[in-house]
Design a protein around this motif. Sequence first.
Motif, mmCIF file in Angstrom:
data_model
loop_
_atom_site.group_PDB
_atom_site.id
_atom_site.type_symbol
_atom_site.label_atom_id
_atom_site.label_comp_id
_atom_site.label_asym_id
_atom_site.label_seq_id
_atom_site.Cartn_x
_atom_site.Cartn_y
_atom_site.Cartn_z
ATOM 1 N N ASP A 154 102.262 47.327 -11.306
ATOM 2 C CA ASP A 154 101.539 46.073 -11.471
ATOM 3 C C ASP A 154 102.322 44.917 -10.855
ATOM 4 O O ASP A 154 101.747 44.044 -10.201
ATOM 5 C CB ASP A 154 101.258 45.808 -12.951
ATOM 6 N N GLY A 159 96.063 47.025 -6.489
ATOM 7 C CA GLY A 159 96.664 48.305 -6.126
ATOM 8 C C GLY A 159 97.251 48.282 -4.724
ATOM 9 O O GLY A 159 97.181 47.277 -4.019
ATOM 10 N N LEU A 195 96.774 56.513 -4.931
ATOM 11 C CA LEU A 195 98.038 56.421 -5.655
ATOM 12 C C LEU A 195 98.123 57.486 -6.732
ATOM 13 O O LEU A 195 97.178 57.679 -7.497
ATOM 14 C CB LEU A 195 98.163 55.028 -6.293
#
Length: 176
Positions: A78, A85, A90
């Motif tokens: 984050d 993102g 991911l």
Amino acid sequence: MAGPLGQRVVAGVSGSLGSLTALHQAAAEARVRGAELWAVLAWEPPGGDLPTRGGSLPPSLVANWHRMASEQLMEALDTAFGSGGPGVPLQPLVGRGKPGTVLLAAADRSDDLLVIGAGARGRLRRAVRPSVSRYCVARARCTVLAVPPSPLHHDLASVHRRNVWKLPLRTGELTS
């Protein structure tokens, strides 16, 4: 979707400034290659694995440490990318063990790219805390990209030293 052969870019993440710099570089490499980004955080129980070998630790405690490591990884992701993102597929992974061992287990294919922070190291630091990047470069089966520290790292370390020693901060030094 990952690249044509399921290419992966594996990034070591600890939450440090160096690992976040490496994570950004790994995301850029994954975009260029059309690869999946694997963000890997390694964790060990406090005191290493020695206390757990005899089975003396309750499983709930080990599960708690794993959960905390997962939270640390999500916070680092984050911090690095925000809610948008990295812009590539991911895969966040948390592994139990020494960082070098966990990273090499994740980047176990010859077509993987392992991206790690090179870190600012000195002789004293190496003696006290061995370098994960040196370990990985010496043992990896895949290409390893060691990312140097961000230029801001030196400035932040300088500010931190001034705070510890209660020295005045001259903001003009930060803009040069």
